[in-house]
Design a protein around this motif. Structure first.
Motif, short mmCIF file in Angstrom:
data_model
loop_
_atom_site.label_atom_id
_atom_site.label_comp_id
_atom_site.label_asym_id
_atom_site.label_seq_id
_atom_site.Cartn_x
_atom_site.Cartn_y
_atom_site.Cartn_z
N TYR A 1 0.82 -1.21 0.00
CA TYR A 1 0.00 0.00 0.00
C TYR A 1 0.86 1.26 0.00
O TYR A 1 0.48 2.28 -0.57
CB TYR A 1 -0.93 0.00 1.21
CG TYR A 1 -1.96 1.09 1.17
CD1 TYR A 1 -3.01 1.05 0.24
CD2 TYR A 1 -1.89 2.19 2.03
CE1 TYR A 1 -3.97 2.05 0.19
CE2 TYR A 1 -2.83 3.20 1.99
CZ TYR A 1 -3.87 3.14 1.06
OH TYR A 1 -4.80 4.14 1.00
N ASN B 1 -0.90 3.63 -3.07
CA ASN B 1 -2.00 3.94 -2.16
C ASN B 1 -3.32 4.22 -2.89
O ASN B 1 -4.26 4.75 -2.30
CB ASN B 1 -1.65 5.12 -1.26
CG ASN B 1 -1.17 6.34 -2.03
OD1 ASN B 1 -1.45 6.44 -3.22
ND2 ASN B 1 -0.46 7.22 -1.36
N LYS C 1 -8.81 7.11 3.34
CA LYS C 1 -9.18 7.28 1.94
C LYS C 1 -10.65 6.93 1.73
O LYS C 1 -11.39 7.63 1.03
CB LYS C 1 -8.30 6.40 1.05
CG LYS C 1 -8.49 6.66 -0.44
CD LYS C 1 -7.60 5.79 -1.28
CE LYS C 1 -8.12 4.38 -1.31
NZ LYS C 1 -7.38 3.52 -2.26
N SER D 1 -7.72 -0.39 -3.58
CA SER D 1 -8.96 -0.44 -2.79
C SER D 1 -8.86 -1.54 -1.74
O SER D 1 -7.90 -2.33 -1.71
CB SER D 1 -10.14 -0.74 -3.71
OG SER D 1 -10.00 -2.03 -4.29
N THR E 1 -6.64 1.62 4.43
CA THR E 1 -7.40 2.50 3.51
C THR E 1 -8.46 3.32 4.22
O THR E 1 -9.30 3.93 3.57
CB THR E 1 -8.07 1.66 2.40
OG1 THR E 1 -8.99 0.72 3.03
CG2 THR E 1 -7.05 0.88 1.60
#
Length: 379
Positions: free
Chosen positions: A283, A287, A377, A290, A374
């Motif tokens: 990641y 980045n 995000k 998903s 994540t």
């Protein structure tokens, strides 16, 4: 200016860890301060260090074997008789006694009642060898692992302390063995992974995944035991455990399943941290991934680890039961007899449930790590 701020934060962080450590070990000292009932009369009995000074009567035969016992003189090196030279007997046994030679360090069992003293050689004094071997292991871990190796050594020492001064006293005081094992696992997992990687997204994911994976495996082992008619009362040394339980609050039934949780912890922690670290690294380089993509990456990585780690647990439990396997093979026991033996059922339950914990930790950690990494995000 930034360096000064960082130094102040590091100092505060170090002070917090020191204060928490002092409070925790103070709690352990208080919690483990137990008045144990005397299960065996040990009045006048002690085990002391000694050195063999003379062989009075040997028991070696012409073919080199030893039968009966030796009569020796030993110089006591500890205890009330320290400095005195006494006669002792050393029986030729595989578990007790020693093949004494002049200058050999031994442990002697001293039984003293009024003016009567009976001394026998209990075993070799192997304490220094044990300390040296453990010290060598820790030194190698530190030398090769560097700073993280030193932290791993500290984590091992912490684990040992928790088992002796927290887990065993909890069992002795009558707490649920399963609950005690869960508390132990959570503590060991948090401290070990914190020492290795600090508090980060990947370490948090590994902590949660490890704990959930091990607990699920313990529940499955419990269900297997229930349907297969296996409980903590079907283990070896059950007579001694029942005797202890009759004089304490020990709950025998759950000890077997608590042991399964603890035995599988190391392998599950290894897999969990490896997957969390891999996803974190992936990641950091991309980045835009998903949750679904990260999860799939974790599963792909985990598939390569499942076989080897499951093998590790199966082989570990097999090695622990090798004596039983040899006896079964030598006596040519029938299949229906072997497959329904308690010992075999317990070993299968331990090996399979531990392997299930390793397998389940792959999707659990993959999902948790993907969600945590994540999080901002997605929000």
């Amino acid at each position: 200016m930034l360096n000064d701020t960082k130094k102040r934060k590091d100092i505060k962080h170090g002070l917090v860890i020191i204060i928490i450590s002092i409070l925790f070990f103070a709690f352990l000292h208080y919690f483990s301060n137990i008045q144990k009932p005397e299960l065996v009369n040990r009045k006048g009995t002690s085990y002391e260090k000694a050195v063999v000074t003379e062989i009075l009567q040997d028991n070696i035969q012409e073919d080199g074997s030893r039968i009966g016992y030796q009569k020796v003189k030993v110089k006591i090196l500890s205890g009330k008789l320290k400095g005195q030279i006494k006669e002792a007997t050393s029986f030729a046994g595989n578990l007790y006694g020693a093949n004494c030679t002049v200058g050999m360090k031994v442990i002697v069992n001293i039984n003293q009642h009024e003016d009567n003293i009976l001394i026998s050689v209990y075993s070799y004094d192997r304490s220094k060898v044990i300390y040296a071997f453990v010290g060598m292991f820790l030194a190698i871990l530190w030398a090769i692992g560097g700073k993280k190796g030193l932290k791993s050594a500290i984590a091992l020492i912490f684990t040992f302390i928790c088992i002796i001064y927290l887990f065993l006293p909890m069992l002795y005081k009558g707490y649920s063995p399963f609950l005690s094992a869960v508390i132990l696992i959570i503590l060991i997992t948090i401290v070990s992974l914190y020492l290795i990687d600090g508090i980060s997204k990947k370490s948090v994911a590994a902590m949660i995944g490890t704990t959930l994976g091990v607990i699920i495996a313990g529940v499955l082992a419990f269900l297997f035991g229930k349907f297969a008619g296996i409980s903590g009362y079907n283990v070896s040394q059950i007579e001694e455990l029942v005797f202890i339980a009759n004089n304490t609050k020990l709950q025998i039934g759950g000890i077997l399943f608590a042991g399964i949780l603890i035995a599988s912890l190391g392998a599950v922690m290894d897999v969990s941290m490896s997957i969390a670290s891999t996803l974190s690294e992936i990641y950091s380089h991309n980045n835009d991934m998903s949750v679904k993509e990260l999860f799939k990456s974790g599963i792909n990585v985990g598939r390569d680890m499942m076989g080897t780690m499951s093998n590790t647990l199966i082989l570990a439990f097999t090695g622990g039961s090798i004596n039983t396997l040899i006896l079964n093979y030598a006596y040519d026991l029938r299949y229906n007899q072997i497959i329904n033996m308690y010992d075999i059922g317990i070993e299968i339950m331990q090996g399979v449930s531990g392997s299930i914990a390793v397998i389940l930790s792959v999707p659990l950690v993959s999902l948790i790590a993907a969600l945590i990494l994540t999080y901002k995000k997605e929000v």
